[in-house]
Design a protein around this motif. Sequence first.
Motif, short mmCIF file in Angstrom:
data_model
loop_
_atom_site.label_atom_id
_atom_site.label_comp_id
_atom_site.label_asym_id
_atom_site.label_seq_id
_atom_site.Cartn_x
_atom_site.Cartn_y
_atom_site.Cartn_z
N LYS A 1 0.82 -1.22 0.00
CA LYS A 1 0.00 0.00 0.00
C LYS A 1 0.85 1.27 0.00
N VAL A 2 1.74 1.38 0.99
CA VAL A 2 2.52 2.61 1.13
C VAL A 2 3.50 2.77 -0.03
N LEU A 3 4.22 1.71 -0.38
CA LEU A 3 5.20 1.80 -1.47
C LEU A 3 4.55 2.21 -2.79
N PRO A 4 3.48 1.54 -3.25
CA PRO A 4 2.85 2.00 -4.50
C PRO A 4 2.32 3.43 -4.39
N ALA A 5 1.77 3.78 -3.22
CA ALA A 5 1.27 5.15 -3.05
C ALA A 5 2.41 6.16 -3.13
N LEU A 6 3.57 5.83 -2.55
CA LEU A 6 4.72 6.72 -2.61
C LEU A 6 5.24 6.84 -4.04
N VAL A 7 5.34 5.71 -4.74
CA VAL A 7 5.79 5.74 -6.14
C VAL A 7 4.85 6.62 -6.96
N GLN A 8 3.53 6.45 -6.78
CA GLN A 8 2.55 7.26 -7.50
C GLN A 8 2.66 8.73 -7.11
N ALA A 9 2.81 9.01 -5.81
CA ALA A 9 2.93 10.40 -5.37
C ALA A 9 4.15 11.07 -5.98
N ARG A 10 5.26 10.33 -6.07
CA ARG A 10 6.47 10.91 -6.68
C ARG A 10 6.31 11.08 -8.17
N ALA A 11 5.59 10.16 -8.82
CA ALA A 11 5.35 10.28 -10.26
C ALA A 11 4.46 11.48 -10.57
N ASP A 12 3.52 11.77 -9.67
CA ASP A 12 2.61 12.89 -9.85
C ASP A 12 3.21 14.23 -9.44
N TRP A 13 4.31 14.20 -8.72
CA TRP A 13 4.90 15.43 -8.19
C TRP A 13 5.46 16.28 -9.33
N PRO A 14 5.19 17.59 -9.35
CA PRO A 14 5.69 18.43 -10.44
C PRO A 14 7.22 18.42 -10.52
N SER A 15 7.75 18.40 -11.74
CA SER A 15 9.19 18.27 -11.94
C SER A 15 10.04 19.37 -11.31
N PRO A 16 9.59 20.63 -11.17
CA PRO A 16 10.47 21.60 -10.50
C PRO A 16 10.79 21.21 -9.06
N HIS A 17 10.03 20.31 -8.48
CA HIS A 17 10.25 19.91 -7.10
C HIS A 17 10.98 18.57 -6.99
N THR A 18 11.43 18.03 -8.09
CA THR A 18 12.10 16.74 -8.07
C THR A 18 13.42 16.83 -7.32
N ILE A 19 13.68 15.85 -6.51
CA ILE A 19 14.94 15.79 -5.75
C ILE A 19 15.94 15.02 -6.58
N ASP A 20 17.13 15.60 -6.77
CA ASP A 20 18.17 14.93 -7.54
C ASP A 20 18.68 13.71 -6.81
N THR A 21 19.13 12.73 -7.59
CA THR A 21 19.78 11.57 -7.00
C THR A 21 21.21 11.94 -6.65
N PRO A 22 21.85 11.22 -5.71
CA PRO A 22 23.20 11.58 -5.28
C PRO A 22 24.22 11.62 -6.40
N ASP A 23 24.03 10.84 -7.50
CA ASP A 23 25.03 10.85 -8.56
C ASP A 23 24.64 11.76 -9.72
N SER A 24 23.61 12.56 -9.57
CA SER A 24 23.26 13.50 -10.62
C SER A 24 24.22 14.69 -10.54
N PRO A 25 24.58 15.28 -11.69
CA PRO A 25 25.58 16.37 -11.68
C PRO A 25 25.15 17.56 -10.83
N LYS A 26 23.88 17.92 -10.84
CA LYS A 26 23.43 19.09 -10.08
C LYS A 26 23.49 18.83 -8.58
N SER A 27 23.26 17.58 -8.17
CA SER A 27 23.18 17.32 -6.74
C SER A 27 24.52 17.49 -6.05
N ALA A 28 25.61 17.28 -6.74
CA ALA A 28 26.93 17.42 -6.12
C ALA A 28 27.16 18.86 -5.67
#
Length: 189
Positions: A123-150
Amino acid sequence: MVTTTDGHSESGYLPPWATSDPSERDLLPHQLSTYLADITHAREFPGQTVLAYSPTHRDDQPVPAEILHTSIVCTPYAPEPEPRIPVATIQLADETWLTDLDPDDLSRIATQLRTQADLLQNKVLPALVQARADWPSPHTIDTPDSPKSADRADSRTPLTAGHPTREDRPTTDTAALGCARTTRTVDAQ
Protein backbone atom coordinates in the motif's frame (compact mmCIF):
# COMPACT_ATOMS: atom_id res chain seq x y z
CA MET A 1 26.72 -25.17 39.96
CA VAL A 2 27.51 -22.40 42.43
CA THR A 3 29.65 -23.32 45.44
CA THR A 4 30.45 -21.20 48.48
CA THR A 5 33.68 -21.22 50.48
CA ASP A 6 31.92 -23.03 53.33
CA GLY A 7 31.00 -25.95 51.04
CA HIS A 8 27.33 -25.09 50.32
CA SER A 9 26.32 -25.56 46.70
CA GLU A 10 23.33 -24.75 44.52
CA SER A 11 22.76 -26.28 41.12
CA GLY A 12 20.25 -25.53 38.42
CA TYR A 13 19.45 -26.20 34.82
CA LEU A 14 21.70 -24.53 32.25
CA PRO A 15 19.69 -24.31 29.03
CA PRO A 16 21.53 -25.15 25.80
CA TRP A 17 20.53 -21.78 24.30
CA ALA A 18 22.21 -19.77 27.09
CA THR A 19 25.30 -17.94 25.90
CA SER A 20 27.18 -18.08 29.21
CA ASP A 21 27.63 -20.46 32.14
CA PRO A 22 27.08 -18.73 35.51
CA SER A 23 28.90 -21.45 37.49
CA GLU A 24 31.03 -20.06 40.30
CA ARG A 25 33.35 -21.54 42.93
CA ASP A 26 34.54 -20.14 46.23
CA LEU A 27 31.75 -17.60 46.52
CA LEU A 28 31.51 -16.05 49.99
CA PRO A 29 28.41 -17.40 51.78
CA HIS A 30 26.81 -13.97 52.28
CA GLN A 31 27.05 -13.35 48.51
CA LEU A 32 25.12 -16.47 47.47
CA SER A 33 21.57 -15.09 47.46
CA THR A 34 22.56 -11.93 45.56
CA TYR A 35 24.62 -13.93 43.07
CA LEU A 36 21.76 -16.35 42.40
CA ALA A 37 19.22 -13.52 41.98
CA ASP A 38 21.50 -11.91 39.37
CA ILE A 39 21.81 -15.03 37.19
CA THR A 40 20.14 -14.43 33.86
CA HIS A 41 20.26 -16.85 30.96
CA ALA A 42 20.05 -15.07 27.63
CA ARG A 43 20.33 -15.52 23.91
CA GLU A 44 20.45 -12.52 21.58
CA PHE A 45 19.00 -12.23 18.08
CA PRO A 46 20.18 -9.29 15.96
CA GLY A 47 17.76 -6.71 14.67
CA GLN A 48 17.80 -4.68 11.48
CA THR A 49 20.02 -1.64 11.00
CA VAL A 50 18.38 1.45 9.53
CA LEU A 51 19.44 5.06 9.16
CA ALA A 52 17.42 7.14 11.59
CA TYR A 53 17.45 10.54 13.19
CA SER A 54 18.00 10.59 16.91
CA PRO A 55 17.64 13.36 19.49
CA THR A 56 21.04 12.29 20.86
CA HIS A 57 22.73 13.27 17.57
CA ARG A 58 22.19 16.99 17.13
CA ASP A 59 24.08 17.39 13.83
CA ASP A 60 20.89 16.67 11.81
CA GLN A 61 22.42 13.64 10.15
CA PRO A 62 20.91 10.16 10.23
CA VAL A 63 22.89 7.54 12.13
CA PRO A 64 22.79 3.74 11.94
CA ALA A 65 20.30 2.43 14.48
CA GLU A 66 19.38 -1.13 15.28
CA ILE A 67 15.66 -1.88 15.50
CA LEU A 68 13.84 -5.01 16.59
CA HIS A 69 16.79 -6.54 18.46
CA THR A 70 15.35 -9.55 20.27
CA SER A 71 16.49 -11.72 23.14
CA ILE A 72 15.25 -14.71 25.08
CA VAL A 73 15.88 -14.27 28.80
CA CYS A 74 15.27 -16.27 31.93
CA THR A 75 16.11 -15.33 35.53
CA PRO A 76 15.74 -18.68 37.34
CA TYR A 77 16.22 -17.32 40.90
CA ALA A 78 14.16 -14.14 40.51
CA PRO A 79 12.10 -13.15 43.58
CA GLU A 80 8.91 -13.12 41.47
CA PRO A 81 7.84 -16.28 39.63
CA GLU A 82 7.15 -14.72 36.18
CA PRO A 83 10.79 -14.15 35.14
CA ARG A 84 11.75 -17.69 36.19
CA ILE A 85 10.59 -19.05 32.84
CA PRO A 86 11.99 -17.96 29.46
CA VAL A 87 10.41 -14.86 27.95
CA ALA A 88 11.24 -12.76 24.91
CA THR A 89 12.23 -9.10 24.89
CA ILE A 90 12.15 -6.97 21.75
CA GLN A 91 14.04 -3.70 21.69
CA LEU A 92 11.98 -1.69 19.21
CA ALA A 93 14.60 1.05 19.05
CA ASP A 94 17.00 2.74 21.42
CA GLU A 95 15.39 3.04 24.89
CA THR A 96 12.14 1.33 23.81
CA TRP A 97 11.36 -2.30 24.69
CA LEU A 98 8.53 -4.82 24.67
CA THR A 99 9.28 -7.08 27.62
CA ASP A 100 8.19 -10.33 29.23
CA LEU A 101 6.60 -11.68 26.05
CA ASP A 102 5.25 -15.19 26.32
CA PRO A 103 4.85 -17.35 23.16
CA ASP A 104 1.33 -16.01 22.48
CA ASP A 105 2.53 -12.40 22.84
CA LEU A 106 5.48 -13.01 20.53
CA SER A 107 3.25 -14.70 17.95
CA ARG A 108 0.82 -11.77 18.04
CA ILE A 109 3.63 -9.25 17.57
CA ALA A 110 5.14 -11.28 14.70
CA THR A 111 1.73 -11.23 12.99
CA GLN A 112 1.44 -7.47 13.54
CA LEU A 113 4.92 -6.91 12.06
CA ARG A 114 4.08 -9.06 9.01
CA THR A 115 0.85 -7.10 8.59
CA GLN A 116 2.78 -3.83 8.83
CA ALA A 117 5.42 -5.07 6.35
CA ASP A 118 2.63 -6.06 3.93
CA LEU A 119 1.06 -2.62 4.34
CA LEU A 120 4.41 -0.94 3.62
CA GLN A 121 5.09 -3.17 0.60
CA ASN A 122 1.61 -3.33 -0.91
CA LYS A 123 0.00 0.00 0.00
CA VAL A 124 2.52 2.61 1.13
CA LEU A 125 5.20 1.80 -1.47
CA PRO A 126 2.85 2.00 -4.50
CA ALA A 127 1.27 5.15 -3.05
CA LEU A 128 4.72 6.72 -2.61
CA VAL A 129 5.79 5.74 -6.14
CA GLN A 130 2.55 7.26 -7.50
CA ALA A 131 2.93 10.40 -5.37
CA ARG A 132 6.47 10.91 -6.68
CA ALA A 133 5.35 10.28 -10.26
CA ASP A 134 2.61 12.89 -9.85
CA TRP A 135 4.90 15.43 -8.19
CA PRO A 136 5.69 18.43 -10.44
CA SER A 137 9.19 18.27 -11.94
CA PRO A 138 10.47 21.60 -10.50
CA HIS A 139 10.25 19.91 -7.10
CA THR A 140 12.10 16.74 -8.07
CA ILE A 141 14.94 15.79 -5.75
CA ASP A 142 18.17 14.93 -7.54
CA THR A 143 19.78 11.57 -7.00
CA PRO A 144 23.20 11.58 -5.28
CA ASP A 145 25.03 10.85 -8.56
CA SER A 146 23.26 13.50 -10.62
CA PRO A 147 25.58 16.37 -11.68
CA LYS A 148 23.43 19.09 -10.08
CA SER A 149 23.18 17.32 -6.74
CA ALA A 150 26.93 17.42 -6.12
CA ASP A 151 26.83 21.24 -6.13
CA ARG A 152 24.16 21.44 -3.48
CA ALA A 153 24.67 18.23 -1.48
CA ASP A 154 25.45 20.22 1.66
CA SER A 155 22.20 22.16 1.49
CA ARG A 156 19.88 19.16 1.09
CA THR A 157 18.42 17.15 3.91
CA PRO A 158 18.52 13.38 3.25
CA LEU A 159 15.21 11.53 3.05
CA THR A 160 15.35 8.65 5.52
CA ALA A 161 13.15 6.95 8.06
CA GLY A 162 12.54 8.93 11.19
CA HIS A 163 13.18 12.33 9.60
CA PRO A 164 12.48 15.21 11.99
CA THR A 165 9.23 17.09 11.64
CA ARG A 166 9.16 20.18 9.47
CA GLU A 167 9.55 22.38 12.56
CA ASP A 168 12.71 20.51 13.60
CA ARG A 169 14.40 20.70 10.20
CA PRO A 170 17.08 23.28 9.48
CA THR A 171 16.06 26.15 7.25
CA THR A 172 16.94 25.34 3.66
CA ASP A 173 17.85 27.93 1.04
CA THR A 174 15.17 27.20 -1.58
CA ALA A 175 17.07 29.08 -4.27
CA ALA A 176 19.97 26.66 -3.83
CA LEU A 177 17.53 23.81 -4.47
CA GLY A 178 16.57 25.30 -7.82
CA CYS A 179 13.01 26.17 -6.84
CA ALA A 180 11.17 29.17 -5.53
CA ARG A 181 8.83 29.18 -2.57
CA THR A 182 5.38 29.98 -3.90
CA THR A 183 1.89 29.92 -2.52
CA ARG A 184 -0.82 28.66 -4.79
CA THR A 185 -4.52 28.17 -4.24
CA VAL A 186 -6.00 25.04 -5.77
CA ASP A 187 -9.72 24.73 -6.21
CA ALA A 188 -11.05 21.38 -5.04
CA GLN A 189 -13.29 19.83 -7.68
